[in-house]
Design a protein around this motif. Structure first.
Motif, PDB file in Angstrom:
ATOM      1  N   GLY A  55       0.848  -1.401   0.110  1.00  0.00           N
ATOM      2  CA  GLY A  55      -0.176   0.228  -0.152  1.00  0.00           C
ATOM      3  C   GLY A  55       0.620   1.396   0.057  1.00  0.00           C
ATOM      4  N   PRO A  56       0.546   2.451   0.169  1.00  0.00           N
ATOM      5  CA  PRO A  56      -1.166   2.837   0.317  1.00  0.00           C
ATOM      6  C   PRO A  56      -2.845   2.639  -0.935  1.00  0.00           C
ATOM      7  CG  PRO A  56      -0.726   4.918  -0.354  1.00  0.00           C
ATOM      8  CD  PRO A  56       0.867   3.581  -0.173  1.00  0.00           C
ATOM      9  N   HIS A  57      -3.770   2.199  -0.262  1.00  0.00           N
ATOM     10  CA  HIS A  57      -4.045   1.671  -1.456  1.00  0.00           C
ATOM     11  C   HIS A  57      -5.346   2.921  -0.748  1.00  0.00           C
ATOM     12  CE1 HIS A  57      -2.450  -1.273  -2.839  1.00  0.00           C
ATOM     13  NE2 HIS A  57      -2.202  -2.171  -1.770  1.00  0.00           N
ATOM     14  N   GLN A  58      -5.540   3.536  -0.037  1.00  0.00           N
ATOM     15  CA  GLN A  58      -6.663   4.068   0.107  1.00  0.00           C
ATOM     16  C   GLN A  58      -6.110   5.926  -0.435  1.00  0.00           C
ATOM     17  OE1 GLN A  58      -9.055   2.580   0.504  1.00  0.00           O
ATOM     18  NE2 GLN A  58      -7.599   0.330   0.982  1.00  0.00           N
ATOM     19  N   TYR A  59      -7.603   6.775  -0.482  1.00  0.00           N
ATOM     20  CA  TYR A  59      -6.942   7.708  -0.514  1.00  0.00           C
ATOM     21  C   TYR A  59      -5.655   8.476  -0.202  1.00  0.00           C
ATOM     22  CZ  TYR A  59     -12.000   8.348  -2.173  1.00  0.00           C
ATOM     23  OH  TYR A  59     -13.590   7.831  -2.718  1.00  0.00           O
ATOM     24  N   ALA A  60      -4.870   8.892  -0.442  1.00  0.00           N
ATOM     25  CA  ALA A  60      -4.164  10.143  -0.403  1.00  0.00           C
ATOM     26  C   ALA A  60      -4.577  11.539   0.262  1.00  0.00           C
ATOM     27  CB  ALA A  60      -3.218  10.070  -1.530  1.00  0.00           C
ATOM     28  N   VAL A  61      -3.858  12.245   0.607  1.00  0.00           N
ATOM     29  CA  VAL A  61      -4.815  13.490   1.263  1.00  0.00           C
ATOM     30  C   VAL A  61      -5.122  14.001   0.050  1.00  0.00           C
ATOM     31  CG1 VAL A  61      -4.047  16.092   1.705  1.00  0.00           C
ATOM     32  CG2 VAL A  61      -2.780  13.468   2.906  1.00  0.00           C
ATOM     33  N   THR A  62      -6.033  14.777  -0.133  1.00  0.00           N
ATOM     34  CA  THR A  62      -6.896  14.936  -1.166  1.00  0.00           C
ATOM     35  C   THR A  62      -5.302  15.997  -1.887  1.00  0.00           C
ATOM     36  OG1 THR A  62      -8.963  15.604  -0.325  1.00  0.00           O
ATOM     37  CG2 THR A  62      -8.595  16.532  -2.449  1.00  0.00           C
ATOM     38  N   TRP A  63      -4.998  16.876  -1.527  1.00  0.00           N
ATOM     39  CA  TRP A  63      -3.960  17.964  -2.697  1.00  0.00           C
ATOM     40  C   TRP A  63      -2.748  17.278  -3.076  1.00  0.00           C
ATOM     41  CZ3 TRP A  63      -6.641  19.843   1.773  1.00  0.00           C
ATOM     42  CH2 TRP A  63      -5.925  20.109   3.269  1.00  0.00           C
ATOM     43  N   GLY A  64      -2.255  15.981  -2.140  1.00  0.00           N
ATOM     44  CA  GLY A  64      -1.397  14.594  -2.327  1.00  0.00           C
ATOM     45  C   GLY A  64      -0.682  14.740  -1.239  1.00  0.00           C
ATOM     46  N   ALA A  65      -0.121  13.281  -1.447  1.00  0.00           N
ATOM     47  CA  ALA A  65       0.436  12.549  -0.239  1.00  0.00           C
ATOM     48  C   ALA A  65       1.994  13.636   0.312  1.00  0.00           C
ATOM     49  CB  ALA A  65       0.886  11.153  -0.349  1.00  0.00           C
ATOM     50  N   ASP A  66       1.615  13.466   1.846  1.00  0.00           N
ATOM     51  CA  ASP A  66       3.010  14.313   2.593  1.00  0.00           C
ATOM     52  C   ASP A  66       4.386  13.859   1.968  1.00  0.00           C
ATOM     53  OD1 ASP A  66       1.029  15.450   3.559  1.00  0.00           O
ATOM     54  OD2 ASP A  66       0.995  14.326   6.230  1.00  0.00           O
ATOM     55  N   ASN A  67       4.736  12.096   1.479  1.00  0.00           N
ATOM     56  CA  ASN A  67       5.879  12.464   1.090  1.00  0.00           C
ATOM     57  C   ASN A  67       6.385  13.064   0.136  1.00  0.00           C
ATOM     58  OD1 ASN A  67       4.532  10.304   1.023  1.00  0.00           O
ATOM     59  ND2 ASN A  67       5.801   8.901   0.831  1.00  0.00           N
ATOM     60  N   PHE A  68       5.089  12.786  -1.080  1.00  0.00           N
ATOM     61  CA  PHE A  68       5.182  12.942  -2.501  1.00  0.00           C
ATOM     62  C   PHE A  68       4.709  14.982  -2.224  1.00  0.00           C
ATOM     63  CE2 PHE A  68       3.299  14.004  -6.439  1.00  0.00           C
ATOM     64  CZ  PHE A  68       4.138  13.179  -7.839  1.00  0.00           C
ATOM     65  N   ARG A  69       4.670  15.071  -1.818  1.00  0.00           N
ATOM     66  CA  ARG A  69       4.819  16.505  -1.971  1.00  0.00           C
ATOM     67  C   ARG A  69       6.208  17.062  -1.137  1.00  0.00           C
ATOM     68  NH1 ARG A  69       2.200  19.106   1.426  1.00  0.00           N
ATOM     69  NH2 ARG A  69       0.686  16.927   2.588  1.00  0.00           N
TER      70      ARG A  69
END
Length: 388
Positions: A55-69
């Motif tokens: 995973g993750p397989h559920q919704y990320a934070v709407t405006w982008g996953a923390d580590n991605f941002r």
């Protein structure tokens, strides 16, 4: 029955995607729709395999996953020469297509005007119309695809809300010089206009040309909505990971538009792509070398066949001149080319506001053997054309 919406009355299907279907139908080498036929970096694929299980397989934070941002902000801060706040100055979108649409809807009201350089990527006019705005077209004059300063200022004098800037440009491959960007910036400040940038080819630029982020110009971050994606840089066009970078008050609104458009980008793909965002400078230097070789191979092949073309400064497209074939309909020519010669291209008229039907667009984001096969098929072009 009720009428359908008036705003869609002028819409046609995407010519680019149509040409892909025609290529598939006739088993043509698809040099029309701009996606690679080679794999993404192995490190990203390895991480995707892990993510598929953990995973993750559920919704990320709407405006982008923390580590991605955080990873994206760190990468772009270095490139744009300013510190990007991953929480307040960035929103992750479903590809740059959604980024552009969200940017337009964030700043435009019905009746607003938007400057669009011609030739342009086909989505820009659709984005403008769907936002209720009106496009003002300013020509980029071949073969260098430069703008005329007076023509540009005449467009700015119409009090547009925004200008769309694709740099490096699709379809022309133009890379805007700093002096040209400065002209645009001065007009944007003088006439109080936003600039929406599409910079998806930011890492595909050919020496001696250099890509300059418009938001890095003096006083321009405040009025620039920078849109881009990971699609071309990491050869993951199907992952649909894009983003907007802008000042906090713009991002606050863009987050809301994005939320109601798509909720959020795919969580597992964001997780896997973090690996790519953490690549060293060596990756981007190799990417430039990689595409320089492909560009040189393809345009040398066209030159050997005595086919006229314009040399791209960036991106991975070549505009070829078909004037010698006396074809009055570039759409018909491209369909014939796919069916009879076995090579797919996009008719240039789909990119121009002006009456242009003597150019077609190829892309060269393909394996070496694919490009050789396309050139081999193009070597039969003149012989086969004489038959029709």
């Amino acid at each position: 029955m009720p009428n359908l919406s008036h705003r869609t009355e002028g819409f046609t299907e995407s010519i680019i995607r149509k040409m892909t279907r025609i290529c598939n139908q006739f088993n043509a080498v698809n040099l029309s729709q701009g996606f690679p036929d080679f794999d993404p970096p192995q490190q990203i694929l390895d991480r995707l395999k892990e993510v598929s299980h953990e995973g993750p397989h559920q919704y990320a934070v709407t405006w982008g996953a923390d580590n991605f941002r955080v990873a994206l902000a760190r990468k772009q801060s270095k490139l744009m020469n300013r510190t990007i706040d991953p929480d307040s100055e960035l929103v992750v979108t479903c590809g740059s297509t959604e980024a552009m649409m969200a940017a337009m809807m964030t700043i435009c009201d019905p009746g607003d005007k938007v400057i669009v350089f011609s030739p342009f990527y086909e989505n820009y006019t659709a984005d403008t119309i769907l936002s209720g705005a009106e496009p003002i077209f300013v020509p980029l004059h071949p073969p260098e695809f430069n703008f005329n300063v007076d023509e540009l200022e005449a467009a700015f004098k119409q009090k547009p809300k925004a200008l769309i800037l694709c740099n490096p440009s699709n379809p022309s491959g133009k890379v805007f010089m700093y002096s040209e960007l400065k002209v645009i910036a001065d007009f944007a400040e003088k006439y109080d206009t936003f600039v929406i940038t599409d910079e998806v080819y930011e890492h595909i630029v050919y020496k001696p040309y250099v890509h300059t982020y418009f938001a890095s110009l003096p006083h321009m971050f405040e009025r620039t909505i920078s849109c881009s994606s990971l699609s071309k840089t990491y050869s993951i066009t199907g992952w649909r990971l894009g983003y907007i970078i802008a000042p906090p008050h713009i991002i606050d609104v863009a987050k809301k538009v994005h939320d109601f458009l798509t909720v959020g980008a795919a969580a597992p793909l964001q997780e896997a792509a973090v690996v790519g965002l953490n690549f060293s400078d060596d990756y981007y230097e190799e990417l430039q070398r990689h595409y320089t070789e492909k560009r040189n191979l393809f345009i040398k092949g066209l030159e050997n066949l005595n086919l006229a073309y314009t040399t791209p400064q960036g991106a991975y497209y070549v505009m070829m001149d078909i004037s010698e074939f006396d074809s009055r309909d570039d759409n018909e020519f491209c369909e014939w080319l796919a069916q009879e010669v076995g090579v797919g291209a996009v008719p240039g008229s789909s990119f121009f506001r002006e009456d242009v039907n003597h150019l077609i667009r190829f892309h060269f984001a393909k394996k070496t053997e694919t490009l050789h096969e396309a050139l081999n098929r193009l070597s039969t072009l003149r012989k086969k054309f004489k038959r029709i």
